[in-house]
Design an enzyme around this catalytic site. Structure first.
Site, PDB file in Angstrom:
ATOM      1  N   SER A  42      -0.897 -16.354  26.369  1.00 48.00           N
ATOM      2  CA  SER A  42      -0.262 -16.752  25.111  1.00 48.00           C
ATOM      3  C   SER A  42      -1.212 -16.475  23.957  1.00 48.00           C
ATOM      4  CB  SER A  42       0.072 -18.250  25.150  1.00 48.00           C
ATOM      5  OG  SER A  42       0.483 -18.726  23.885  1.00 48.00           O
ATOM      6  N   TYR A  89      -1.664 -27.498  26.173  1.00 44.48           N
ATOM      7  CA  TYR A  89      -1.265 -26.114  26.433  1.00 44.48           C
ATOM      8  C   TYR A  89      -2.368 -25.147  26.004  1.00 44.48           C
ATOM      9  CZ  TYR A  89       1.754 -21.977  26.593  1.00 44.48           C
ATOM     10  OH  TYR A  89       2.304 -20.746  26.887  1.00 44.48           O
TER      11      TYR A  89
END
Length: 275
Positions: A133, A146
């Site tokens: 990501s 995250y």
């Protein structure tokens, strides 16, 4: 003969789109999902689909055996994709919620990858693709769990690439920014499960977070469809020497560049504007 590809997290979004399109292109795709009902749905579409829960050691190893039964023992490409986001300020985040984030987003990936490597070494080839990501490159507020899992994945994958350098195996990272999926919907559920919004000093900003997570339309103009990830995945599959990293979406390109050139405090000022 076209490659055999094992993909995790195929119930929706990137995993499902990639499984469907690669299957249509003639690859031997084994999709995996955590929930039996999602497995049944994909099987009804004509896809090879197995149950594989990254939070469960037995499920991981049973999933590999089921995959090999379908492919005749080969796993040419592993696309680690299954993950979720746990929103909330770190000071409000229960340690158990952080453990769960890492269990799915890192530890399960490790256990699956560790089990697949000997298969690939024995067959003399293989590619491991990690779906990371932009939040593995830069951090944003209220995404600490995250962020941490993806920063850890980046370090894990860089190390794995070095350690496999003397083998015929290749390791690549795909680093998307915003992609259309059920990610926000699932993140909202995790927020409500673990974060005491009423008792937090971040309450006003949390309402903005919930508003963002509750939207059904793309959260910003840079959001792309899941097939934006299919393109680099196909490049990796088809390449004899795939690149270590593939940026996807404009925000990843921008923040990847800014991280290299800006002083930390300047970059912090830009990132601080995010919710």
């Amino acid at each position: 003969m076209k490659e055999t590809i094992l993909i995790t997290g195929c119930s929706s979004g990137i995993g499902r789109l990639c499984a469907e399109k690669l299957h249509e292109a003639g690859y031997t795709v084994v999709a995996s999902c955590r929930k039996p009902e999602d497995v049944a749905t994909l099987q009804q579409q004509g896809l090879n689909c197995i149950q594989l829960d990254l939070d469960d050691t037995d499920s991981i190893h049973q999933g590999i055996e089921a995959c090999q039964a379908i492919t005749g023992g080969r796993i040419d490409v592993l696309f680690n994709n299954a993950a979720y986001g746990q929103p909330g300020a770190l000071e409000d985040l229960p340690t158990q919620a952080l453990r769960q984030q890492f269990e799915t987003n890192l530890f399960g990936w490790h256990e699956l990858t560790q089990a697949v490597i000997p298969i690939m070494l024995k067959q003399g080839s293989g590619k491991i693709v990690q779906n990371s990501s932009v939040l593995g490159l830069v951090a944003m507020k209220y995404r600490g769990a995250y962020n941490a899992s993806k920063f850890a994945l980046e370090g894990y994958t860089d190390t794995l690439r070095l350690e496999l350098r003397d083998t015929p195996l290749h390791v690549s990272l795909i680093e998307p920014g915003p992609i259309e999926s059920h990610f926000r919907e699932n993140a909202k559920l995790k927020f409500e499960q673990h974060i005491d919004m009423a008792g937090s000093r971040h309450h006003p900003n949390y309402q903005k977070t919930l508003d963002r997570l509750g939207k059904t339309s793309p959260s910003n103009k840079f959001t792309l469809a899941p097939d934006a990830v299919l393109k680099p995945l196909l490049s990796i599959i088809r390449s004899e020497q795939p690149s270590p990293r593939y940026y996807v979406t404009q925000p990843t390109h921008i923040f990847g560049f800014l991280r290299r050139v800006l002083p930390v405090r300047w970059l912090d000022q830009l990132l601080n504007k995010s919710n």
